[in-house]
Design an enzyme around this catalytic site. Structure first.
Site, PDB file in Angstrom:
ATOM      1  N   GLY A 257       0.833  -1.200   0.000  1.00 12.65           N
ATOM      2  CA  GLY A 257       0.000   0.000   0.000  1.00 12.65           C
ATOM      3  C   GLY A 257       0.864   1.245   0.000  1.00 12.65           C
ATOM      4  CB  ALA A 258       2.161   3.478   1.756  1.00 17.15           C
ATOM      5  CG  MET A 259       8.675   1.322   1.829  1.00 15.38           C
ATOM      6  SD  MET A 259       8.595   0.087   3.165  1.00 15.38           S
ATOM      7  CE  MET A 259      10.015   0.564   4.135  1.00 15.38           C
ATOM      8  CD  GLU A 260       7.877   1.525   7.080  1.00 13.76           C
ATOM      9  OE1 GLU A 260       6.977   1.288   6.254  1.00 13.76           O
ATOM     10  OE2 GLU A 260       8.343   0.673   7.858  1.00 13.76           O
ATOM     11  CG  ASN A 261      11.039   4.157   1.343  1.00 13.04           C
ATOM     12  OD1 ASN A 261      11.433   3.025   1.493  1.00 13.04           O
ATOM     13  ND2 ASN A 261      10.081   4.475   0.486  1.00 13.04           N
ATOM     14  CD  GLU A 294       3.294   3.695   5.250  1.00 13.58           C
ATOM     15  OE1 GLU A 294       4.458   3.493   5.613  1.00 13.58           O
ATOM     16  OE2 GLU A 294       2.457   2.779   5.089  1.00 13.58           O
ATOM     17  CG  HIS A 297       6.151   2.919   9.945  1.00 15.62           C
ATOM     18  ND1 HIS A 297       6.323   1.987  10.940  1.00 15.62           N
ATOM     19  CD2 HIS A 297       5.258   2.388   9.079  1.00 15.62           C
ATOM     20  CE1 HIS A 297       5.549   0.938  10.671  1.00 15.62           C
ATOM     21  NE2 HIS A 297       4.889   1.157   9.561  1.00 15.62           N
TER      22      HIS A 297
HETATM   23 ZN   LIG Z   1       3.708  -0.041   8.319  1.00 15.82          ZN
END
Ligand SMILES: [Zn+2]
Length: 832
Positions: A257-261, A294, A297
């Site tokens: 869904g998404a990525m917290e880079n 996100e 995170h």
């Molecule tokens: Zn997460």
């Protein structure tokens, strides 16, 4: 230590300096890398992760290379002489942009009808090694200095702000500032044609939403929400956001869904963009929730990181809980904590009741095992036990405990016990003692409650859908509302006796991660007074009863009878849950005499609410009423309500002629006309799909395309899902739609078998595979099908879905049992 996937600990990275050159014509890249290393134990060999890229040269200051050997995702670089002191390791490498949404990969987008390519990354959990050689484990944190040489017309973004940008002929060199120490899986870079919206928080953190050309205005809502979320977390964690900027970017092809880079969060378009004219309130809520998740995170996960993936739940359970807290503080009218019960609490219980579930803290060794634990147990059960703990300690004490934890472990790595320690220090309560059984044991208990005069008898036992028994006991903090006051009782043993007058309300607010089984007479009295319960407890009562019915611990007709007590219900979340339980029963018994009565029951439960809400919105309506309208129209229209079907058809026709349907009910209209439509409707939907460039609209249509009654149209939908017209990330909406259509009769599974080669090629390393397996098998209810599925995966193993396959087989056995035990009673069931 024999695990070939884990690096030896004789050497540690301090910093990386990487200079990439990207060739967009050849879709390839090359890199020059200097890694500063700390030598813990002298060695001639340096083992470093690399996968799918080629190291062309290696060296250190003054030491001669003797060989490079590739092992399992690890490269061993050997030198002639022993390395004794800290050194710089120089590496040159190259690789191709991947096509599978992992590592450094390509994504396609369109600008004015022209196909364009973006180069982007997804590294969690262990794919940074697919982009550059690195020590790819979360506790090997280091600083990163990244430089990119790219075609001059493109833009590059990464974790840190740009330090310097120079153009030389056709090549632009973009140098980013050095990052603080961080884990490899949080590194990210994206190169493409980009545009953005920008704002600043009151602490001068620059926030941007990036999109491909033409879409930046759809980033407005996410941008505003991000500012509010950042302010909320600054206050909640008591430590300001640690980086100078925060970018959020919509990626056309994205696996999760998404990525917290850190500092550069990547999203699916549906989780970041909001189009005022065509997105729905449900889309809006999704954007807010994912953005809040996100951003949390950035502290919990990025600033403080789990030591190893067995503690993944620390990241994901926590973020899945606090996303509600943040969104609730920004949009209090959205009733997020009610929604939590359906979205996470019930979802977790539902899966965790399987014998084949797993404990929150689980040993994982190789990338396939690591990938597989990004599941409901880590996210939703994690979130549910954190919520339980917050209720138990109190909101403020819990917040102070978290602040203690973040402060103590900033820029470091932690294990679950570190969190308990901080909470113990602040709360002075035996947190670890209570919580160990929830994180180290699989499953959850159900508590049987009976009344004996002024005494309540409580008994705990592990809950299974099957008749399996085991001796696991939990330390359960039981919340009980007595005369408006919340009391806690500690249940540590199998049985507990309490003094109690009146009707008990065990597990008030559904604070605890367990379910309750009241003895029959007691339940009857509680149900009579159901309207006096809070929405959370009304939710719990019906949900627990459904779980007990699914486990054949009470008859399914008890649940149906109970559902009728909710005729006057107005809470969206409760309706959502009842609707989903009924769909499961309706689907399982679709080919029996029960079907007609089932449709009548749906009418009885949902029609009043539909009448109250109507088709048109008014300005005073609550957010959840807008969601509820879409739900009741869908529910009634799918179950043969003529009035709804007629109106939906009328609106769909007008929609095709340019009078657009309100996006808040567009999804329900599409589904209803599909279920009751023909080839002409199918073609119109496909045409709408092709014309739209809004992902949310495309998902809405995919979710309807599987709903037709005609087998040939269902087949077409499945084919369409695998065609070039649908992004590979979106295939799960086709499968989910077909899976929700009782007419499809296993066609999803047949399609999976026929197209296995292609599906395996695309998704063998993606969690999308787990969803596909679940969707295509979850409606089976015979021994033959169980064997067929089992044999198929014996012949075609999928390491990332090992547990999912076991769970699918168990689900088929549960369906079979549920069907056989309830069929007769349901066929003669009537309501009045
Ligand atoms: Zn997460």
């Amino acid at each position: 230590m024999n695990n070939p996937y884990i690096l030896p600990k004789n050497i540690k990275p301090i910093s990386y300096d990487i200079n990439f050159t990207l060739d967009m014509n050849k879709l390839s890249f090359s890199g020059e890398e200097t890694i500063k290393l700390r030598v813990i134990k002298p060695t001639k060999e340096i083992k470093i992760n690399a996968d799918g890229i080629k190291i062309t040269s290696a060296g250190t200051n003054g030491n001669e290379l003797s060989g490079i050997k590739y092992e399992k995702e690890v490269v061993a670089v050997t030198f002639k002489n022993q390395i004794k002191t800290d050194i710089n390791l120089f590496l040159k490498f190259n690789g191709k942009l991947r096509e599978d949404m992992r590592g450094f990969y390509k994504s396609n987008y369109n600008v004015n009808g022209k196909e364009k390519i973006m180069a982007t990354t997804q590294f969690e959990p262990s794919d940074a090694r697919k982009a550059f050689p690195c020590f790819d484990e979360p506790n090997l944190k280091a600083k990163f200095k990244i430089t990119f040489n790219i075609p001059k017309e493109l833009a590059a973004v990464s974790n840190m702000p740009i330090k310097e940008e120079k153009v030389n002929r056709d090549i632009k060199t973009v140098k980013f500032e050095e990052s603080p120490i961080m884990s490899t899986y949080l590194v990210a870079f994206i190169i493409g044609e980009l545009e953005y919206l920008e704002t600043k928080t009151k602490d001068s953190v620059k926030i941007r939403v990036y999109t491909t050309p033409g879409k930046k205005d759809q980033g407005k809502f996410a941008l505003e929400t991000a500012v509010k979320a950042l302010n909320f977390y600054n206050y909640y964690f008591g430590i300001p956001y640690p980086l100078p900027k925060l970018d959020m970017i919509a990626i056309p092809d994205f696996d999760a869904g998404a990525m917290e880079n850190w500092g550069i969060i990547t999203y699916r378009e549906t989780a970041l963009l909001f189009d005022e004219k065509n997105s729905s309130v449900a889309n809006k809520q999704r954007v807010a929730v994912v953005v809040a998740h996100e951003i949390a995170h950035q502290w919990f996960g990025n600033l403080v990181t789990m030591d190893w993936w067995n503690d993944l739940w620390l990241n994901e359970g926590f973020a899945s809980w606090i996303e509600y807290k943040a969104v609730d503080s920004i949009f209090p009218e959205w009733e997020m904590w009610n929604q939590f019960l359906f979205e996470d609490f019930a979802t977790a219980l539902y899966l965790d009741a399987l014998e084949t579930s797993h404990a929150i803290e689980v040993e994982v060794k190789n990338p396939a095992e690591i990938n597989e634990i990004f599941d409901t147990v880590s996210y939703s059960k994690g979130a549910s036990i954190i919520r339980m703990l917050e209720h138990y300690t109190g909101e403020n004490v819990f917040k102070m405990g978290l602040q203690h934890y973040i402060k103590e472990h900033s820029y470091k790595n932690t294990k679950t016990d570190d969190l308990w320690k901080s909470l113990e220090t602040v709360s002075k309560k035996p947190i670890k003692k209570i919580m160990d059984c929830w994180t180290k044991q699989t499953g959850f208990p159900f508590i049987s409650v009976s009344k004996n005069g002024s005494k309540l008898q409580l008994k705990q036992e592990r809950f299974f859908y099957t008749d399996k028994k085991d001796k696991t006991l939990w330390h359960i903090p039981i919340a009980m509302n007595q005369n408006g006051k919340l009391n806690y009782y500690d249940m540590k043993e199998k049985e507990l006796e309490l003094n109690h007058d009146g009707l008990p309300n065990i597990n008030s607010s559904q604070a605890g991660y367990f379910i309750v089984k009241y003895e029959k007479e007691l339940l009857k009295k509680i149900v009579n007074d159901v309207n006096k319960l809070s929405p959370l407890d009304r939710f719990g009562l019906q949900n627990n009863t459904f779980m007990l019915a699914k486990a054949c611990k009470v008859p399914v007709i008890d649940f149906l009878d109970l559902s009728l007590a909710y005729k006057k219900e107005s809470d969206f979340t409760i309706f959502m849950d009842i609707s989903s339980s009924l769909s499961e029963i309706g689907g399982l018994f679709y080919d029996t005499e029960f079907k007609k009565n089932y449709e009548k029951l749906v009418h009885e439960l949902f029609y009043n609410t539909y009448k109250n809400l109507g088709w048109e919105e008014n300005k005073k309506e609550k957010h959840t009423d807008l969601l509820l309208r879409n739900l009741v129209i869908t529910k009634l229209g799918l179950n043969g309500d003529k009035e709804i079907i007629q109106e939906a058809r009328k609106r769909f026709k007008e929609h095709l002629n340019g009078k657009k349907i309100n996006p808040n009910i567009r999804g329900s209209v599409y589904v209803v006309v599909a279920k009751n439509g023909d080839k002409e409707v199918y073609d119109s939907l496909v045409k709408l799909y092709m014309e739209s460039d809004l992902q949310q609209e495309k998902v809405r249509i995919l979710s309807a395309l599987g709903m037709f009654k005609q087998p040939e149209l269902i087949k077409n939908s499945l084919k369409f899902g695998l065609s070039r017209n649908v992004r590979p990330q979106d295939i799960l909406f086709t499968f989910s739609s077909v899976s929700g259509n009782p007419e499809s009769n296993g066609m999803g599974w047949e399609f999976l078998k026929d197209n296995w080669k292609e599906l395996f090629k695309r998704y063998s390393e993606s969690k999308i595979m787990n969803r596909i397996i679940n969707f295509t098998t979850n409606s089976f209810k015979t021994f033959d099908k169980e064997k067929e599925v089992e044999n198929f995966f014996k012949k075609n193993p999928v390491p990332i879905a090992k547990r999912t396959i076991q769970q699918s087989l168990e689900t088929i056995r549960i369906n079979k049992n549920l069907f056989e035990k309830n069929k007769n009673a349901l066929e003669s069931w009537r309501f009045n």
